[in-house]
Scaffold this motif. Structure first.
Motif, PDB file in Angstrom:
ATOM      1  N   VAL A   1       1.268   4.317  -2.583  1.00  0.00           N
ATOM      2  CA  VAL A   1       1.183   5.722  -2.182  1.00  0.00           C
ATOM      3  C   VAL A   1       2.394   6.496  -2.723  1.00  0.00           C
ATOM      4  O   VAL A   1       2.252   7.576  -3.306  1.00  0.00           O
TER       5      VAL A   1
ATOM      6  N   ASN B   1      -6.602   2.564  -6.716  1.00  0.00           N
ATOM      7  CA  ASN B   1      -7.355   2.930  -5.517  1.00  0.00           C
ATOM      8  C   ASN B   1      -6.816   4.205  -4.872  1.00  0.00           C
ATOM      9  O   ASN B   1      -7.581   5.095  -4.522  1.00  0.00           O
ATOM     10  N   VAL B   2      -5.498   4.260  -4.706  1.00  0.00           N
ATOM     11  CA  VAL B   2      -4.899   5.430  -4.072  1.00  0.00           C
ATOM     12  C   VAL B   2      -5.142   6.669  -4.944  1.00  0.00           C
ATOM     13  O   VAL B   2      -5.456   7.749  -4.438  1.00  0.00           O
TER      14      VAL B   2
ATOM     15  N   THR C   1      -8.685   7.754  -4.486  1.00  0.00           N
ATOM     16  CA  THR C   1      -8.808   8.362  -3.161  1.00  0.00           C
ATOM     17  C   THR C   1      -8.288   9.787  -3.198  1.00  0.00           C
ATOM     18  O   THR C   1      -8.930  10.708  -2.697  1.00  0.00           O
TER      19      THR C   1
ATOM     20  N   SER D   1      -6.532   1.499   5.798  1.00  0.00           N
ATOM     21  CA  SER D   1      -6.939   0.310   5.048  1.00  0.00           C
ATOM     22  C   SER D   1      -5.943  -0.837   5.211  1.00  0.00           C
ATOM     23  O   SER D   1      -6.241  -1.970   4.833  1.00  0.00           O
TER      24      SER D   1
ATOM     25  N   ILE E   1       0.836  -1.199   0.000  1.00  0.00           N
ATOM     26  CA  ILE E   1       0.000   0.000   0.000  1.00  0.00           C
ATOM     27  C   ILE E   1       0.873   1.252   0.000  1.00  0.00           C
ATOM     28  O   ILE E   1       0.632   2.193  -0.756  1.00  0.00           O
TER      29      ILE E   1
ATOM     30  N   PHE F   1      -3.239  -1.651  -5.939  1.00  0.00           N
ATOM     31  CA  PHE F   1      -3.597  -0.528  -5.076  1.00  0.00           C
ATOM     32  C   PHE F   1      -3.435   0.842  -5.744  1.00  0.00           C
ATOM     33  O   PHE F   1      -4.048   1.805  -5.316  1.00  0.00           O
TER      34      PHE F   1
ATOM     35  N   GLN G   1      -6.581   7.689   5.202  1.00  0.00           N
ATOM     36  CA  GLN G   1      -7.429   6.717   4.507  1.00  0.00           C
ATOM     37  C   GLN G   1      -6.652   5.468   4.123  1.00  0.00           C
ATOM     38  O   GLN G   1      -7.106   4.345   4.327  1.00  0.00           O
ATOM     39  N   THR G   2      -5.456   5.675   3.538  1.00  0.00           N
ATOM     40  CA  THR G   2      -4.716   4.518   3.043  1.00  0.00           C
ATOM     41  C   THR G   2      -4.115   3.718   4.200  1.00  0.00           C
ATOM     42  O   THR G   2      -4.160   2.491   4.186  1.00  0.00           O
TER      43      THR G   2
END
Lengths: 481, 207, 256
Positions: B28, C158-159, C162, C203, B24, C155, C199-200
């Motif tokens: 990011v 999704n990020v 977001t 999760s 994740i 992901f 948020q991330t």
């Protein structure tokens, strides 16, 4: 093998951080879900259905923290003493939000992954993969990124994974919600035919599986109550039933608005096409007038243009043709600037977390007031009053770790303080009590704001709205097509 | 090994958690690198906020996570934005940058913890409440982490650039890289503070 | 986003075994740093540009050049002043602008840079990402690392969404102003980025549950279903790529 699920004296509470209040979810509760039968477990939003499912799957409190005691037996094995990965072939759960469960960038890999964990050989994996892809009608989507699928398709992918693993206990967390009629039927038939222990977690009653259900349960006041269907549905709550909604609720009066007044916001001959990507979609709106104190519902399937129009109304997008303007200001048919629209229209996103960034309820509420130049003491007083209005009693609480319902209320309160003349509620009824939803709407109507409710739920739209705008393939029209 | 057990709670050391948090945060880092760009440095074309994500990860999740997320995240961003030839270089340089920034913070947290424990044993007056709130970043530590990252990043990019495009062109990108790294350190520090305040569970995620 | 670097096709560049392609990519990149004559490097770079046509299609084949144009100009301007020896080619008053050694050096750098850019471009345009991951697995990348790469690509969309939704939400509550520059822009972004990160990060525990729920962490050895095909095709393609590799390196012996 007997794989009934037995809960004995279960206690669970969430972990505590700084200012957060202690939240107990289960207290000294016991229940039995017999082997090979279908069990319906109801609960209002946040009653603890999802957490119950995850406790059974050995995932809570391993990944959430919190305090647990008692025992959860799967057959004779205590899952509280077992790791989640070792329960793979014993219990399988379909999460409520597919985005929280899908792990792989391709549909095919998603199905294959757990089978690889089981150490299955290639021909066997191939056989199961093809079988489930065919059964759930996913063959054409096999090499698609699940992120690009619709809600219903994502659910089918997760169901295909569940069926491919074929565990002894199936936990279906609100799985019926996003599926359409045909697939609901398929799912319940498949589940019953499997002869496995099926646990259905739901917040609304769906008549579809009535005839198959062996036991009825409801989670209420930290307990799991098992009993007759009628008793369970009664405990689930009166105000959850639509038919009882209208007369008994402190209901919104429909006479607040006055068509003699000029609309707050008007739309004329609008069209919009997205610059890239799905270019075959174009939104057309001939005429739309939003009056203060009036409730307008946007109803239509996914991708029909509801959120596109909402974004245009907020000034997040700019139309290709036509105009959105403020007749009240004496302005004539000139498209308003994006900045002006952004200061006229408030938007409550379906997810309340998008705007949370401050460490306390108080600061979240005061932020926009202080930005607007109101002095600190005055802003504080306003924030506290508003917080109480929306049932946020502790101003020091940390927003990001409050319950979902409280976060929804905070989001509404933040928008309320912005004092916009028009508000858009995007599926705001999801995940909170209907009574709470209606109370929030009522607060905004009393402020004589013009409200737009985006919804999939026609019955709800009919009950709440003065006008329904129906969306179909990018066309928006009043009433029905 | 004895030291490791004192940082990071039970959740943070489970294998599934490690893998997911790395994935994740890599996403990011990639998104931060791709999303916000100010065109300045010609060799890489832009200043991005990738370094903000790198320092945030290093400060909150520690060196083990940061070494992968920083390297892989920026490499994937290069790949997706048409600078694929830089991907292996980014993988290496940003990985080192994230690793050392995280390592410095980790050292300082361990030293702080040792001191706290010493104090507790010396003054056992109050029955010690288990306080997880031992995560604190001091300014000199941030400065050091930023400086080390800055030297690694500008230094290695200059060397790599010199081999690929010559000293002249490689020198042009130095100011851009310095700005990007300084912005990254300050931004990463700011975000670490705001995120920890608004979402305290982050404190327990350092490894 | 995942598809953005791959250009689907059925040309020989696409169907060539990805393991052989990756091997050639490494050899080619190394070769571009060897002390070859400029003519050879230029030919290598030209070959790669030609290969871009089947790999990416005619319209897309020059896109790397467009992106890299400022840098190419920089190389042309900034390299020659460092080389003052050799035959002077251009002067301005008494100022030496270009010598023959400077010219050669500039051309070497340009060929190397363009060649390497294009070899990566061709490789990723003609190889789908899941094949790239499988190739790396074949060369010994641990399964956990491969899993991290796959999940990152899951992901990223999704990020991204977001981020877009969060900035919309902040715009509408007045806590984010777009269109500013420099320091104030960064400060304006802090609320948005804070929300995105919360948020991330939030999760992570839920997604970890999902991963564990799919049996990740069991002591039993994982099998792998997706595999690159072996057999005769692999053998011929690898043999073929070794021959090409030798040919790429061969000029070094001719020069000396």
């Amino acid at each position: 093998m007997n794989t009934s699920v037995t809960l004995k004296n279960l206690y669970f509470s969430f972990p505590i951080y700084d200012q957060s209040a202690k939240r107990v979810l289960f207290e000294n509760t016991s229940a039995v879900f017999q082997h090979g039968m279908v069990h319906a477990v109801y609960g209002r939003p946040e009653a603890g259905k999802t957490t119950l499912g995850r406790i059974m799957a050995g995932l809570v409190p391993a990944f959430t923290g919190g305090t647990i005691s008692g025992s959860v037996l799967l057959g004779k094995e205590d899952v509280l003493k077992t790791k989640g990965y070792d329960l793979l072939e014993h219990i399988g759960m379909v999460f409520q939000d597919p985005d929280e469960q899908i792990l792989m960038p391709f549909v095919e890999d998603e199905i294959v992954f757990p089978l690889e964990s089981l150490g299955m050989n290639r021909p066997k994996i191939h056989e199961r993969l093809e079988e489930e892809l065919a059964f759930w009608d996913l063959e054409e989507l096999r090499s698609v990124n699940p992120g690009n699928l619709s809600g219903g398709e994502k659910k089918r992918v997760l169901l295909a994974v569940l069926c491919a693993i074929n565990p002894s206990v199936w936990v279906l967390d609100e799985t019926f919600e996003e599926l359409d009629e045909q697939w609901r039927e398929t799912l319940i038939q498949r589940a019953v035919a499997s002869g496995k222990t099926i646990i259905i977690l739901a917040s609304k009653h769906i008549e579809l599986f009535d005839i198959y259900v062996a036991t009825w349960s409801v989670i209420t006041e930290n307990q799991i109550f098992q009993g007759s269907k009628d008793h369970v549905l009664q405990l689930l709550g009166d105000n959850w039933e639509y038919k009882k909604l209208h007369p008994s609720m402190p209901y919104i009066s429909h006479s607040v608005y006055n068509t003699m007044e000029l609309p707050v916001l008007s739309v004329r001959n609008l069209s919009y096409t997205y610059p890239e990507g799905n270019s075959d979609f174009t939104l057309f709106v001939d005429k739309l007038d939003l009056y203060s104190g009036k409730i307008t519902a946007f109803y239509g399937p996914n991708g029909s243009g509801k959120s596109t129009l909402s974004k245009l109304l907020c000034g997040l997008l700019t139309p290709n043709h036509g105009e959105i303007f403020f007749p009240g200001n004496g302005e004539k048919k000139k498209h308003a600037a994006a900045g002006a629209l952004q200061k006229t229209t408030g938007y409550l996103f379906q997810n309340p977390d998008y705007q949370i960034f401050l460490p306390s309820v108080k600061e979240e509420l005061m932020y926009s007031l202080v930005q607007a130049g109101i002095d600190k003491d005055d802003a504080y007083r306003q924030a506290i009053t508003c917080g109480e209005l929306f049932g946020l009693k502790n101003p020091e609480e940390i927003p990001s770790i409050m319950s979902y319902g409280a976060r929804k209320r905070l989001q509404a309160a933040v928008c309320y303080l912005l004092d916009r003349s028009c508000y858009i509620f995007d599926e705001a009824d999801s995940g909170i009590l209907l009574s709470e939803y209606i109370r929030i709407i009522d607060l905004f109507v009393k402020r004589e704001a013009s409200l737009i409710l985006i919804t999939h739920d026609l019955r709800l739209a009919e009950k709440l709205a003065d006008t329904i705008i129906v969306f179909q393939d990018g066309r928006a029209q009043e009433g029905f097509l | 090994m004895k030291q490791r057990s004192r940082l990071g709670s039970g959740i943070a050391v489970s294998p599934a958690y490690r893998i997911v948090s790395i994935s994740i945060l890599t996403a990011v880092t990639a998104v931060f690198t791709l999303l916000i760009r100010i065109p300045i440095a010609p060799t890489r074309g832009y200043i991005n906020l990738g370094d903000v994500a790198i320092y945030f990860t290093a400060f909150t999740f520690g060196p083990v996570t940061a070494v992968i997320t920083a390297g892989l995240g920026t490499a994937i961003a290069d790949l997706l934005s048409g600078y694929a030839q830089w991907a292996p270089i980014s993988l290496f340089i940003h990985g080192l940058q994230g690793f050392f920034a995280g390592l410095i913070v980790r050292r300082s947290l361990l030293i702080m913890q040792e001191r706290l424990e010493k104090n507790e044993t010396e003054t056992p007056s109050i029955p010690s409440t288990p306080s997880p709130n031992r995560y604190r970043l001091s300014f000199p530590v941030i400065l050091l982490a930023g400086l080390v990252g800055l030297i690694i990043m500008t230094g290695f990019y200059f060397l790599a650039g010199a081999a690929l495009v010559g000293f002249g062109a490689a020198a042009v990108e130095i100011p851009g890289n310095i700005i990007q790294c300084v912005v990254g350190t300050i931004g990463g520090f700011l975000l670490t503070k705001t995120v920890i305040k608004a979402y305290p569970p982050v404190r327990d995620m350092f490894l | 986003m995942i598809e953005s670097s791959y250009h689907p096709g059925k040309t020989f560049v696409h169907t060539f075994d990805p393991r052989a392609k990756l091997f050639l990519l490494i050899v080619y990149t190394t070769a571009m740093f060897l002390p070859f004559q400029i003519e050879i490097l230029a030919v290598y770079a030209a070959v790669m540009i030609i290969l871009a046509f089947p790999a990416a299609g005619i319209r897309d084949a020059f896109s790397p050049l467009k992106v890299l144009l400022p840098l190419i100009i920089l190389i042309i301007i900034l390299t020659p002043p460092f080389f003052r020896e050799g035959e002077v080619l251009i002067t301005y008053n008494t100022w030496i602008i270009l010598t023959d050694s400077g010219l050669i050096r500039t051309c070497v750098l340009l060929s190397r840079f363009i060649g390497i850019t294009y070899v990566f471009f061709v490789f990723f345009r003609a190889t789908p990402l899941n094949q790239v991951v499988l190739t790396l697995r074949w060369y010994g990348l641990p399964i956990k690392a491969a899993l991290i790469i796959s999940m990152t690509f899951r992901f990223i969309p999704n990020v991204t969404s977001t981020y877009h939704r969060v900035s919309d939400a902040h715009k509408l509550r007045g806590s984010f102003q777009s269109g500013m520059w420099g320091w104030s822009r960064l400060k304006g972004l802090v609320p948005v980025l804070t929300s995105v990160l919360i948020q991330t990060v939030k999760s992570i525990p839920v997604m970890s549950m999902s991963l564990e729920h799919r049996g990740f962490g069991r002591t039993i050895r994982r099998t792998s279903y997706q595999r690159l095909r072996g057999g005769r095709k692999l053998f011929t393609h690898l043999t073929f790529s070794i021959i090409i590799a030798l040919m790429l390196i061969a000029p070094i012996f001719l020069v000396r």
